[in-house]
Design a protein around this motif. Structure first.
Motif, short mmCIF file in Angstrom:
data_model
loop_
_atom_site.label_atom_id
_atom_site.label_comp_id
_atom_site.label_asym_id
_atom_site.label_seq_id
_atom_site.Cartn_x
_atom_site.Cartn_y
_atom_site.Cartn_z
N ALA A 22 31.66 -16.03 21.33
CA ALA A 22 31.69 -14.66 21.09
C ALA A 22 32.43 -14.19 19.89
O ALA A 22 31.92 -13.33 18.90
CB ALA A 22 32.06 -13.85 22.32
N THR A 23 33.92 -14.52 19.94
CA THR A 23 34.55 -13.89 18.87
C THR A 23 34.35 -14.63 17.74
O THR A 23 34.45 -13.99 16.59
CB THR A 23 35.95 -14.17 18.96
N SER A 24 33.59 -15.92 17.43
CA SER A 24 33.25 -16.26 16.32
C SER A 24 31.93 -15.81 15.76
O SER A 24 31.26 -16.09 14.71
CB SER A 24 32.84 -18.04 16.47
N GLY A 25 31.31 -15.14 16.60
CA GLY A 25 30.17 -14.25 15.93
C GLY A 25 28.54 -14.83 16.40
O GLY A 25 27.83 -14.27 15.99
N TRP A 26 28.75 -15.97 17.08
CA TRP A 26 27.54 -16.50 17.37
C TRP A 26 26.55 -15.75 18.26
O TRP A 26 25.28 -15.96 18.11
CB TRP A 26 28.00 -18.01 18.12
N GLN A 27 27.00 -15.04 19.18
CA GLN A 27 26.04 -14.10 19.89
C GLN A 27 25.33 -13.09 18.97
O GLN A 27 24.16 -12.55 19.43
CB GLN A 27 26.71 -13.35 20.96
N GLY A 28 25.69 -12.60 17.69
CA GLY A 28 24.67 -11.79 17.18
C GLY A 28 24.41 -12.31 15.86
O GLY A 28 24.12 -11.86 14.79
N LEU A 29 24.07 -13.79 15.78
CA LEU A 29 23.89 -14.63 14.53
C LEU A 29 22.57 -13.95 13.78
O LEU A 29 22.56 -13.53 12.69
CB LEU A 29 23.25 -15.84 14.84
N THR A 30 21.43 -13.23 14.60
CA THR A 30 20.11 -12.83 13.71
C THR A 30 20.12 -11.33 14.00
O THR A 30 19.11 -10.93 13.36
CB THR A 30 18.86 -13.59 14.37
N ALA A 31 20.94 -10.69 14.48
CA ALA A 31 21.13 -9.26 14.65
C ALA A 31 21.37 -8.54 13.34
O ALA A 31 22.01 -9.09 12.71
CB ALA A 31 21.89 -8.75 15.83
N PRO A 32 20.90 -7.30 13.41
CA PRO A 32 21.18 -6.46 12.02
C PRO A 32 22.71 -6.29 11.80
O PRO A 32 23.30 -6.16 12.76
CB PRO A 32 20.33 -5.11 12.13
N GLU A 33 23.09 -6.48 10.50
CA GLU A 33 24.58 -6.29 10.37
C GLU A 33 25.01 -4.82 10.90
O GLU A 33 26.16 -4.65 11.36
CB GLU A 33 24.72 -6.41 8.83
N ALA A 34 23.97 -3.95 10.69
CA ALA A 34 24.60 -2.52 10.86
C ALA A 34 24.65 -2.30 12.62
O ALA A 34 25.50 -1.54 12.90
CB ALA A 34 23.49 -1.63 10.59
N LEU A 35 24.22 -3.54 13.38
CA LEU A 35 24.53 -3.27 14.77
C LEU A 35 25.64 -4.49 15.14
O LEU A 35 25.58 -4.67 16.25
CB LEU A 35 23.23 -3.37 15.42
#
Ligand SMILES: Cc1cc2nc3c(=O)[nH]c(=O)nc-3n(C[C@H](O)[C@H](O)[C@H](O)COP(=O)(O)OP(=O)(O)OC[C@H]3O[C@@H](n4cnc5c(N)ncnc54)[C@H](O)[C@@H]3O)c2cc1C
Length: 277
Positions: free
Chosen positions: A78-91
């Motif tokens: 989670a802290t490496s950001g893998w959970q939001g890989l394809t989500a919009p940057e604004a979110l």
């Protein structure tokens, strides 16, 4: 331990042949990002696979406990950001392409399929919110998912309503300003776990009459906690399976759980297909 080596070269050999001309897909960058995940999968996720399967998940005092080491591995994921890989940057996401996400998911499944089954529903939940949620719902829920604070589930299956979802009996009723969900779901992957602070359950429930079939189904957002108190959702057992013992496949009781409608009433199955696909 069975050694795991991520087949990154093979995956990208295939992707270049079959998807090489995908607009705005940078194969070099995609492979570089995937190699970072492959190192994490080989060094952290895969070594937990066999001991996790042997230890399995436990249901203790109504809460699911994951095998040793899974919580720390998830925190790193989670802290490496893998959970939001394809989500919009604004979110809170990284706005990367779905081909990279597919390569990452493939490697995750090979390294530790049990953990992937619990964490891997988040991209589907985000897509469902983006396709069907109001701007307020997107702003409220998606940042919790991209940050990894929350995981998500999809709650469709019931006893007698597996392939044939027209037989769903779980009911949603409007009580004052809120919706409440009553009924039982079975086989819910990650129905509970002790890795994330919260869980966003996407629940398919009946708002119409039984004879309405799938046209009487609506989709609901149901959080594990409401205003700091646990929502009326209980895990009553973890299903025993031949394998994947580190993936808690849960039987769940919704006893007036507070929920929020997402999308149009009666269009729940179509919205849920976004999540499943
Ligand atoms: C490990 C695991 C994780 C799961 N995670 C989730 C989850 O997170 N959320 C969730 O909602 N569900 C989950 N499920 C449930 C899964 O989606 C269901 O098992 C699936 O929908 C099939 O339902 P069923 O098991 O009741 O089988 P049934 O619907 O009883 O089907 C049994 C068999 O009959 C066949 N069949 C059914 N209808 C027909 C037909 N009309 N014609 C021909 N053949 C037919 C099916 O293909 C199948 O082989 C999970 C299941 C497993 C095993």
């Amino acid at each position: 331990m069975i050694p795991f080596q991520a087949p990154t070269d093979e995956i990208f050999y295939s992707l270049r042949i079959f998807a090489g001309d995908t607009p705005r897909w940078d194969a070099e960058l995609s492979q570089e990002i995937t190699q970072h995940f492959a190192a994490f999968a080989e060094g952290v996720l895969a070594p937990l696979n066999e001991p996790g399967d042997r230890q399995g998940c436990r249901l203790e005092n109504g809460r699911v406990r994951m095998p040793d080491g899974f919580g720390a591995a998830y925190a790193e994921l989670a802290t490496s950001g893998w959970q939001g890989l394809t989500a919009p940057e604004a979110l809170g996401g990284q706005a990367l392409d779905h081909l990279t996400a597919a390569a990452v998911s493939e490697i995750f499944s090979g390294a530790n399929h049990s953990l992937q089954m619990v964490t891997g529903l988040v991209p589907g939940a985000i897509s469902t919110l983006l396709a069907n949620g109001t701007p307020e719902q997107q702003a409220t829920y998606i940042p919790h998912l991209t940050s990894g604070d929350w995981l998500s589930t999809m709650c469709l299956t019931e006893a007698g309503a597996g392939s044939d979802l027209s037989r769903i009996r779980c009911k949603a009723t409007r009580e004052g300003d809120a919706w409440k969900i009553y009924g039982q779901k079975i086989f819910i992957s990650g129905g509970d776990q002790d890795m994330s602070q919260g869980i966003l359950h996407l629940v398919l429930a009946r708002t119409g009459a039984p004879e309405d079939g799938v046209k009487g189904l609506s989709l609901f957002l149901c959080t594990s906690e409401v205003d700091g108190t646990r929502n009326a959702i209980t895990v009553t057992r973890i299903e025993e399976k031949l394998g994947l013992h580190a993936s808690p496949t849960c039987q769940m009781e919704f006893d007036g759980a507070t929920a929020e409608l997402i999308g149009d009433e009666g269009r729940g199955l179509a919205a849920m297909f976004t999540m499943m696909n």
